[in-house]
Motif scaffolding. Structure first.
Motif, PDB file in Angstrom:
ATOM      1  N   GLY A  31      18.539  75.478  31.298  1.00 37.98           N
ATOM      2  CA  GLY A  31      18.945  74.803  30.064  1.00 37.98           C
ATOM      3  C   GLY A  31      17.861  73.937  29.458  1.00 37.98           C
ATOM      4  O   GLY A  31      18.085  73.276  28.442  1.00 37.98           O
ATOM      5  N   GLY A  32      16.679  73.906  30.082  1.00 37.24           N
ATOM      6  CA  GLY A  32      15.550  73.191  29.506  1.00 37.24           C
ATOM      7  C   GLY A  32      15.411  71.749  29.947  1.00 37.24           C
ATOM      8  O   GLY A  32      14.692  70.977  29.304  1.00 37.24           O
ATOM      9  N   ASN A  33      16.050  71.375  31.063  1.00 38.74           N
ATOM     10  CA  ASN A  33      16.006  69.989  31.532  1.00 38.74           C
ATOM     11  C   ASN A  33      15.660  69.934  33.014  1.00 38.74           C
ATOM     12  O   ASN A  33      15.474  70.962  33.666  1.00 38.74           O
ATOM     13  CB  ASN A  33      17.351  69.308  31.276  1.00 38.74           C
ATOM     14  CG  ASN A  33      17.681  69.214  29.808  1.00 38.74           C
ATOM     15  OD1 ASN A  33      17.028  68.490  29.053  1.00 38.74           O
ATOM     16  ND2 ASN A  33      18.694  69.951  29.366  1.00 38.74           N
ATOM     17  N   LEU A  34      15.576  68.720  33.536  1.00 38.99           N
ATOM     18  CA  LEU A  34      15.300  68.495  34.950  1.00 38.99           C
ATOM     19  C   LEU A  34      16.389  67.618  35.548  1.00 38.99           C
ATOM     20  O   LEU A  34      17.090  66.916  34.818  1.00 38.99           O
ATOM     21  CB  LEU A  34      13.938  67.805  35.133  1.00 38.99           C
ATOM     22  CG  LEU A  34      12.694  68.596  34.716  1.00 38.99           C
ATOM     23  CD1 LEU A  34      11.460  67.709  34.814  1.00 38.99           C
ATOM     24  CD2 LEU A  34      12.521  69.847  35.560  1.00 38.99           C
ATOM     25  N   ASP A  35      16.509  67.667  36.864  1.00 41.05           N
ATOM     26  CA  ASP A  35      17.437  66.775  37.560  1.00 41.05           C
ATOM     27  C   ASP A  35      16.787  66.311  38.856  1.00 41.05           C
ATOM     28  O   ASP A  35      16.773  67.028  39.858  1.00 41.05           O
ATOM     29  CB  ASP A  35      18.762  67.477  37.858  1.00 41.05           C
ATOM     30  CG  ASP A  35      19.829  66.497  38.335  1.00 41.05           C
ATOM     31  OD1 ASP A  35      19.477  65.326  38.578  1.00 41.05           O
ATOM     32  OD2 ASP A  35      21.001  66.900  38.451  1.00 41.05           O
ATOM     33  N   LEU A  36      16.202  65.119  38.807  1.00 45.76           N
ATOM     34  CA  LEU A  36      15.556  64.537  39.978  1.00 45.76           C
ATOM     35  C   LEU A  36      16.482  63.600  40.749  1.00 45.76           C
ATOM     36  O   LEU A  36      16.042  62.932  41.681  1.00 45.76           O
ATOM     37  CB  LEU A  36      14.298  63.767  39.554  1.00 45.76           C
ATOM     38  CG  LEU A  36      13.207  64.589  38.871  1.00 45.76           C
ATOM     39  CD1 LEU A  36      12.027  63.699  38.499  1.00 45.76           C
ATOM     40  CD2 LEU A  36      12.747  65.745  39.748  1.00 45.76           C
ATOM     41  N   SER A  37      17.741  63.562  40.359  1.00 47.23           N
ATOM     42  CA  SER A  37      18.686  62.650  41.006  1.00 47.23           C
ATOM     43  C   SER A  37      19.469  63.302  42.136  1.00 47.23           C
ATOM     44  O   SER A  37      20.239  62.626  42.815  1.00 47.23           O
ATOM     45  CB  SER A  37      19.683  62.113  39.967  1.00 47.23           C
ATOM     46  OG  SER A  37      20.517  63.154  39.484  1.00 47.23           O
ATOM     47  N   LEU A  82      23.225  61.888  24.069  1.00 42.57           N
ATOM     48  CA  LEU A  82      22.319  60.868  23.542  1.00 42.57           C
ATOM     49  C   LEU A  82      20.891  61.390  23.390  1.00 42.57           C
ATOM     50  O   LEU A  82      20.029  60.669  22.861  1.00 42.57           O
ATOM     51  CB  LEU A  82      22.325  59.633  24.452  1.00 42.57           C
ATOM     52  CG  LEU A  82      23.654  58.884  24.582  1.00 42.57           C
ATOM     53  CD1 LEU A  82      23.450  57.585  25.348  1.00 42.57           C
ATOM     54  CD2 LEU A  82      24.265  58.597  23.203  1.00 42.57           C
ATOM     55  N   ARG A  83      20.640  62.617  23.872  1.00 40.84           N
ATOM     56  CA  ARG A  83      19.335  63.274  23.732  1.00 40.84           C
ATOM     57  C   ARG A  83      18.204  62.486  24.383  1.00 40.84           C
ATOM     58  O   ARG A  83      17.080  62.459  23.875  1.00 40.84           O
ATOM     59  CB  ARG A  83      19.013  63.522  22.254  1.00 40.84           C
ATOM     60  CG  ARG A  83      20.019  64.374  21.504  1.00 40.84           C
ATOM     61  CD  ARG A  83      19.966  65.821  21.979  1.00 40.84           C
ATOM     62  NE  ARG A  83      20.856  66.661  21.191  1.00 40.84           N
ATOM     63  CZ  ARG A  83      20.469  67.346  20.113  1.00 40.84           C
ATOM     64  NH1 ARG A  83      19.231  67.260  19.694  1.00 40.84           N
ATOM     65  NH2 ARG A  83      21.331  68.096  19.453  1.00 40.84           N
ATOM     66  N   LEU A  84      18.468  61.820  25.495  1.00 44.36           N
ATOM     67  CA  LEU A  84      17.416  61.116  26.201  1.00 44.36           C
ATOM     68  C   LEU A  84      16.635  62.099  27.072  1.00 44.36           C
ATOM     69  O   LEU A  84      17.146  63.146  27.463  1.00 44.36           O
ATOM     70  CB  LEU A  84      18.006  60.005  27.075  1.00 44.36           C
ATOM     71  CG  LEU A  84      18.813  58.932  26.335  1.00 44.36           C
ATOM     72  CD1 LEU A  84      19.275  57.864  27.312  1.00 44.36           C
ATOM     73  CD2 LEU A  84      17.998  58.314  25.210  1.00 44.36           C
ATOM     74  N   ASN A  85      15.388  61.770  27.354  1.00 48.71           N
ATOM     75  CA  ASN A  85      14.536  62.630  28.153  1.00 48.71           C
ATOM     76  C   ASN A  85      15.099  62.786  29.567  1.00 48.71           C
ATOM     77  O   ASN A  85      15.338  61.795  30.264  1.00 48.71           O
ATOM     78  CB  ASN A  85      13.116  62.048  28.212  1.00 48.71           C
ATOM     79  CG  ASN A  85      12.149  62.941  28.958  1.00 48.71           C
ATOM     80  OD1 ASN A  85      12.101  62.934  30.177  1.00 48.71           O
ATOM     81  ND2 ASN A  85      11.384  63.722  28.218  1.00 48.71           N
ATOM     82  N   SER A  86      15.287  64.033  30.002  1.00 50.86           N
ATOM     83  CA  SER A  86      15.937  64.282  31.292  1.00 50.86           C
ATOM     84  C   SER A  86      15.090  63.787  32.462  1.00 50.86           C
ATOM     85  O   SER A  86      15.623  63.340  33.477  1.00 50.86           O
ATOM     86  CB  SER A  86      16.222  65.780  31.457  1.00 50.86           C
ATOM     87  OG  SER A  86      15.025  66.537  31.459  1.00 50.86           O
TER      88      SER A  86
END
Length: 324
Positions: A65-71, A117-121
């Motif tokens: 989807g074009g994002n990252l998840d480092l959490s 909110l379109r914040l940087n992932s």
């Protein structure tokens, strides 16, 4: 070799380069140590890779989807600690859904920040990595968690049980892979994930609800993390409050190793599974060869770079970048 044969081999490498690399690694390690392909060893590697694998399946949606998840590493620690704590206060029947609900709330919050909110992932999930770690320490009071009655609970089934001789963690990993593969490849939602990751602006103008799609990818990721936390807690029936620390990098490595682009729009669940297995079997193979653990880190990095390079080279039909 005829041009037709060369084209066929080139096409195979372009489509399944990472799978070919996986087979090559397996053959090399099997020659180096015959124990590598022993059924018990293979089953053990897949079982130990299942927790990482389930997490990687969810992150695949996020990355496509074009994002990252480092959490996800901190979130896995949180879900593991929560379900262990609630096990002794609510019992496993209520502890499991309660843990899933809390973990999904964290995923929903991240999805809201990134999707609506379109914040940087990268910034959001990097911040949530620390925030969720803090929540975990607050929940546990800085202490590790253990189930009081480890012999009188059925909770260990998810991490220690087996069905028809097959370990439950392997079955859960396989089931999750099949279901999520169907969702990604056969449903309108899956096509929207690819569209949003490939070109979010074009997808929006085409009527695709970008914010909702991104939001749902983080929900799926959180659900996978909760499942991994359940498996981890069930396997050990106790846990340190940092059990997932650093796993976000391994998860991301597996997803990228499987061919998903950090730019979004490409990747498959099947290749993510292959990426997870490559990581697991590389570490196991190096261990059987007898390399020290600190050497394994370097060799694993080199093999990952080599595998990704060969996969990309196969797709562009040359070893070097055309602009090099």
């Amino acid at each position: 070799m005829t041009a037709l044969t060369k084209a066929g081999i080139g096409g195979l490498l372009a489509r399944q380069g990472i799978l070919v690399a996986f087979v090559v690694f397996m053959i090399v390690f099997a020659i180096a140590n015959p124990r590598f392909i022993d059924i018990d060893n293979v089953s053990g590697v897949i079982r130990s890779s299942a927790i990482l694998g389930v997490m990687a399946l969810g992150v695949t949606f996020v990355v496509i989807g074009g994002n990252l998840d480092l959490s996800v590493g901190s979130m896995m620690s949180f879900s593991t600690i929560v379900v262990l704590d609630l096990h002794d206060t609510l019992g496993p029947t209520l502890a499991i859904p309660a843990m899933f609900a809390l973990t999904l709330c964290l995923g929903a919050f991240i999805g809201f920040l990134v999707g609506y909110l379109r914040l940087n992932s990268l910034i959001v999930t990097l911040g949530m990595l620390s925030a969720i770690h803090g929540l975990t320490l607050m929940w546990s009071g800085g202490q590790n968690m253990d189930i009081a009655d480890k012999w009188g609970t059925w909770f260990g089934f998810f991490g220690r049980g087996s069905i028809a001789g097959v370990p439950v963690p392997i079955l859960m990993f396989a089931l999750a892979a099949v279901v999520l593969s169907l969702v990604l490849s056969k449903t309108p939602f899956g096509r929207k994930v690819y569209a949003v990751g490939g070109n979010g602006t074009a997808a929006t103008f085409s009527g695709v609800p970008r914010a909702r799609v991104v939001f749902m990818t983080y929900i799926i990721s959180a659900a996978c993390v909760a499942t991994a936390g359940l498996m981890q807690a069930s396997r050990s029936l106790g846990s340190q409050n940092t059990v997932g620390q650093g796993m976000e990098l391994e998860v991301l490595a597996a997803v990228i190793l499987g061919g998903a682009s950090l730019l979004g729009g490409s990747g498959t669940i099947f290749k993510t599974v292959i990426g997870v297995l490559i990581l697991g079997f590389i570490q196991n193979g190096l261990l059987l060869i007898g390399l020290e653990f600190y050497v394994q880190y370097v060799v694993t990095w080199v093999i990952i770079i080599l595998a990704v390079w060969l996969d990309v080279a196969a797709k562009r039909s040359r070893l070097w970048s055309p602009i090099a």
